[in-house]
Design a protein around this motif. Structure first.
Motif, short mmCIF file in Angstrom:
data_model
loop_
_atom_site.label_atom_id
_atom_site.label_comp_id
_atom_site.label_asym_id
_atom_site.label_seq_id
_atom_site.Cartn_x
_atom_site.Cartn_y
_atom_site.Cartn_z
N GLN A 149 0.80 -1.21 0.00
CA GLN A 149 0.00 0.00 0.00
C GLN A 149 0.85 1.28 0.00
O GLN A 149 0.55 2.22 -0.72
N ALA A 150 1.88 1.27 0.83
CA ALA A 150 2.65 2.50 0.99
C ALA A 150 3.92 2.51 0.17
O ALA A 150 4.68 3.47 0.19
N SER A 151 4.17 1.44 -0.58
CA SER A 151 5.45 1.39 -1.30
C SER A 151 5.44 2.37 -2.46
O SER A 151 4.41 2.66 -3.07
N LYS A 152 6.62 2.89 -2.74
CA LYS A 152 6.75 3.97 -3.73
C LYS A 152 7.87 3.66 -4.68
O LYS A 152 8.82 2.95 -4.36
N ILE A 153 7.78 4.25 -5.84
CA ILE A 153 8.90 4.20 -6.78
C ILE A 153 9.44 5.62 -6.82
O ILE A 153 8.69 6.57 -7.04
N THR A 154 10.71 5.80 -6.54
CA THR A 154 11.25 7.15 -6.55
C THR A 154 12.20 7.34 -7.72
O THR A 154 13.03 6.49 -8.01
N ILE B 81 6.35 8.06 -6.86
CA ILE B 81 5.08 7.60 -7.40
C ILE B 81 4.62 6.42 -6.58
O ILE B 81 5.32 5.42 -6.46
N GLY B 82 3.40 6.53 -6.04
CA GLY B 82 2.85 5.44 -5.25
C GLY B 82 2.65 4.21 -6.12
O GLY B 82 2.10 4.30 -7.22
N TYR B 83 3.09 3.07 -5.61
CA TYR B 83 3.01 1.84 -6.40
C TYR B 83 1.56 1.49 -6.78
O TYR B 83 1.27 1.22 -7.95
N PRO B 84 0.60 1.51 -5.82
CA PRO B 84 -0.77 1.14 -6.20
C PRO B 84 -1.37 2.08 -7.25
O PRO B 84 -2.14 1.64 -8.10
#
Lengths: 245, 296, 324
Positions: free
Chosen positions: B128-133, B139-142
């Motif tokens: 839920q909270a994982s991000k691509i930076t 950018i939020g993964y979901p």
């Protein structure tokens, strides 16, 4: 000398790449009966739509009783100016009674409800539908609906009446009833009438003047006799239906 | 001059726009083919989201995994709606079809309220909270998955309509009901298929939305209103237009949400009225639903 | 003539009712019925006669209500002036929405109204200084004709009855007038209406404006009766849908339809709500939804026309039998 009611000049209408009406000109005088004929898809109904204001032309001009109406909007304004019409695919006010349908046409000239209903009654008697006055328009048969369309258009008391295939789908007997009705209407009210019609025999009997349209262009014009002898007209109709008899 | 924050806003706008686009494509497909606006479209989305929620709640199914099931389920619901409610009303005035779908919308919304109460429900996932930076951008993964999934579904619909025999039959019947029936297109089946496909779009959207949004009985209202704006912006019945419109509205929402958060719906409505005034046929000018404009 | 006698008879009966009925709950149901019948009458003008479906009539209702409430509570303006302001705003707004839509064919008006009602709801929530947001506005109970507030239900009963009678009479009159014929013509076929000299866009706009004015008056009555108003109560989509539903059940485009629809649905809804209780939240609206679908599919013309047709066929059958 009869006064001109309608003058159409270089009328053109494009739909995207298609030129449905291409530089058509003609005129019609008071009390005159004119036939607008041509093979399927020639652009006749489009010409009607341009005159009645249901479409606007790409170029060219339309004069009606010395008034430039080329861009007059909406269609209602042209009805009030004096142009009445019927629709090829009939458009009755289906849920209303026959009498109400024609009353709505008559209201254009007679704001008073009582007068409008009286006027509608006359028109219904004129086309022979008075007996069906309380019937819902949608339950009329096709010939009935075509008469209803005529009565409604006539009730707007036009100076120019556009009849779009009012005889299509009628039996020969029914046609022979409708013909004198149209002629009488032109004479009694001094109305110019243009008929678009596929039933050639009827057009030839009815009209004094014929304009022939093919692929959006006027290819011939003249009295019924002249037109039927025109090689260009014969060519246009060749291969379609051999009904010029 | 353009700050990272602003680029961040634009990115989230596009990502959100992908979901709007998918929902709107479903709506515009149904309208384009059957000439009916499905006012229960938002409630179908609500159902899809609840289904996703319950599948996660009871069986621990990840909403992304449930997307295919949801699409199938919503396809069936859509097809059944067409067959059971719209088909018998095809010859009635358009107003009757509108009312039937409005009735369906009211019913579904309130049955959901009765069964599942007005609570807001969310699911928890590991990602839920994982991000691509990328540099300073995150950018939020979901959200990214939602965008990619929505775009994939959009492409599938496009491909289907363009390249398959059935898809072409649907387009044919959309253009001219009578002519298509004369050459042997099965109108009933094609309409069910179109309604089903349009509804499957919200099935997919429901699954993709669940990890980033919450579900409650009236959640559909918000999304369907957005879809109305998108569909009009794109031109009624124009699928490509709806996709572009979805992205535009996503951007508008992100930007106006950044500056005037409480008024973003008012901004939509202003856009809506402006389109009607100046370009009722939509961005690409291919919209249907109105013939020659009769104006004074 | 017979219709007049009947109408006057029913009106007299309703006028005498408060002399007999003293149960507050029953009076309340009557008042609500009068209010919703008037509101449905307003919807009938644009949705029934002109055939332009509004799914946002709650907006005009709410604008009237809020104009009056804000005027009296925040600015100390007489509710009569608040009423006038509310009506003017509602009419202007409905013209602003109608103008772009009525030039077009297609479902644009429906989409615009539904979207507009939602926007107004959100603006009301947002504009807290003026509207108190979600909390709503409470009107202080100061009875008096000048305040348009009364103690007891009977005065509201008579005002509601008058409102219903007047709006119904208006619809009755419209149905028989040139204006009404024009609206119906536009509903049935716009091309043909134009060919009959009817400026369709203009007449639709007139109908929308009159309709909005009546809806705003209903809103004012609502707030003066309830003495409380909040966005959920008036701008809810369900409010708009109820107006449409009552009209359709009774018979859209008939002067009697909305009254019949309201007289059926309001008591039924109130009893359902009482009977189901708070536990079954949502059920009574779900019931409305199902009724809407069923009516559209089974008796799309509504009760009034269906019953009329039944009576007619019965009468003709009788005549035919006598002939034999």
């Amino acid at each position: 000398m009869r006064r001109n009611v309608l003058e159409v000049k270089d009328l053109t209408r494009r739909f995207g790449g298609l030129v449905a009406v291409d530089g058509v000109s003609f005129q019609i005088a008071e009390g005159e009966l004119m036939g607008l004929i041509g093979p399927n898809g020639a652009g006749k109904t489009t010409i009607f739509n341009l005159i009645s204001g249901h479409l606007l032309p790409t170029s060219g001009s339309i004069r009606f009783l010395d008034m430039d109406i080329t861009h007059l909007k909406p269609p209602a304004a042209r009805c009030l100016a004096g142009i009445g019409r019927t629709f090829q695919i009939v458009k009755p006010f289906g849920g209303l009674t026959v009498w109400d349908n024609v009353t709505i046409g008559a209201l254009a000239r007679h704001p008073d409800m009582g007068e409008a209903r009286e006027r509608a009654r006359q028109m219904l008697e004129f086309v022979g539908l008075w007996g069906y006055k309380e019937v819902a328009a949608r339950s009329l048969t096709l010939p009935g609906r075509k008469r209803l369309e005529m009565a409604r258009a006539m009730a707007t008391e036009p100076k120019l009446l556009l009849l779009d295939e009012v005889m299509a789908g009628l039996t020969p007997t029914e046609i022979s009833e409708v013909l004198p009705m149209i002629r009488r209407f032109a004479e009694e009210f001094n109305v110019a009438i243009i008929v678009v019609e596929h039933v050639m025999a009827a057009v030839m009997r009815l009209c004094e003047w014929i304009v022939v349209i093919h692929h959006g262009k006027k290819i011939s014009e003249g009295t019924p006799k002249e037109v039927t002898k025109d090689p260009k007209v014969i060519e246009a109709y060749l291969g379609e239906e051999a009904f010029i008899a | 001059m353009i700050s990272y924050t602003f680029i961040q806003v634009l990115i989230s706008g596009v990502l959100l726009g992908g979901i709007y686009a998918l929902i709107s494509i479903g709506l515009t497909l149904i309208f384009g083919v059957i000439k009916v606006i499905n006012f229960a479209h938002g409630e179908f989305l609500m159902l899809a989201m609840y289904f996703a929620y319950w599948m996660w709640h009871y069986w621990g199914v990840d909403p992304y995994a449930s997307v295919i099931v949801l699409a199938a389920l919503l396809f069936l619901i859509g097809a059944a709606t067409q067959r059971g409610i719209i088909q018998p009303l095809l010859r009635s005035p358009a107003s009757m079809q509108i009312f039937a779908t409005v009735g369906l919308s009211v019913t579904l919304q309130n049955v959901a309220l009765f069964l599942w109460k007005a609570d807001y429900r969310t699911i928890q996932t590991a990602y839920q909270a994982s991000k691509i930076t990328i540099g300073e951008l995150a950018i939020g993964y979901p959200r990214l998955v939602a965008f990619v999934g929505a775009t994939a579904m959009t492409i599938i619909i496009f491909w289907f309509l363009k390249n398959t025999f059935t898809g072409r039959a649907i387009r044919a019947i959309a253009q001219d009901r009578m002519a298509a029936m004369l050459v042997g297109v099965n109108q009933k089946r094609m309409y069910m298929l179109a309604f089903g496909l349009g509804s499957a779009c919200v099935g997919v959207a429901g699954g993709l939305l669940m990890p980033i949004y919450y579900v409650f009985p009236t959640v559909g209202t918000y999304f369907s209103l957005t879809a109305f704006v998108v569909v009009v912006l794109g031109g009624m019945g124009d699928i490509r237009g709806a996709w572009i419109g979805g992205i535009i509205i996503g951007l508008v929402e992100a930007i106006s949400g950044f500056y005037v958060p409480a008024l973003k719906e008012a901004v939509y409505f202003a856009i809506f009225i402006l389109i009607l005034l100046f370009r009722p046929s939509g961005i690409l000018g291919l919209g249907r639903g109105f013939e020659e404009v009769a104006q004074e | 003539m017979k219709r007049w006698v009947w109408s006057l008879f029913i009106l007299a009966l309703l006028s005498a009712l408060p002399l007999v009925v003293e149960t507050q709950f029953y009076l309340h149901i009557f008042i609500l019925t009068f209010l919703y019948a008037s509101f449905a009458n307003s919807w009938n003008l644009i949705g029934g006669y002109a055939g332009q479906l509004s799914l946002g009539h709650a907006a005009f209702f709410g604008i009237g209500a809020y104009a009056c409430a804000i005027g009296s509570v925040k600015f100390g303006i007489s509710p009569f002036i608040g009423l006038a302001i509310g009506v003017i705003i509602a009419v202007l707004v409905s013209a602003a929405i109608g103008y772009p839509c009525f030039r077009l064919r297609g479902p644009f008006y429906t989409l615009s109204t539904i979207a507009f009602a939602e926007v107004v709801r959100l603006l009301t929530l947002y504009w807290r200084d003026l509207t108190e947001g979600a909390v709503g506005i409470l009107i202080p109970f100061k009875p008096g004709v000048a305040n348009l507030i009364f103690s007891g239900k009977v005065p509201y009963y008579y005002i509601g009855l008058a409102m219903m009678a007047l709006s119904t009479f208006l619809c009755y009159h419209v149905e028989r007038s040139r204006f009404g014929y024009y609206l119906v013509a536009v509903r049935e076929d716009e091309d043909a209406a134009e060919a009959c000299g009817i400026r369709s866009a203009r007449y639709k706009l007139y109908a929308a404006m009159i309709s909005a004015a009546i809806a705003a008056v209903c809103g004012v009555f609502y707030v003066q009766y309830m003495l409380f108003i909040d966005p959920e109560g008036v701008f809810n989509l369900n409010v708009s849908i109820q107006a449409a539903l009552m009209t359709i059940i009774g018979g859209a485009g008939t002067w009697l339809g909305p009254v019949v629809g309201a007289a059926l649905l309001i008591p039924l809804g109130e009893f359902l709500r009482g009977w189901l209780g708070g536990a079954a939240r949502g059920l009574h609206m779900a019931f409305y939804g199902i009724v809407l679908i069923v009516v559209v599919m089974v008796i799309p013309q509504g009760i009034v026309v269906t019953v009329k047709n039944l009576l007619k066929t019965k009468a003709t059958r009788k005549v035919e039998e006598e002939r034999r």
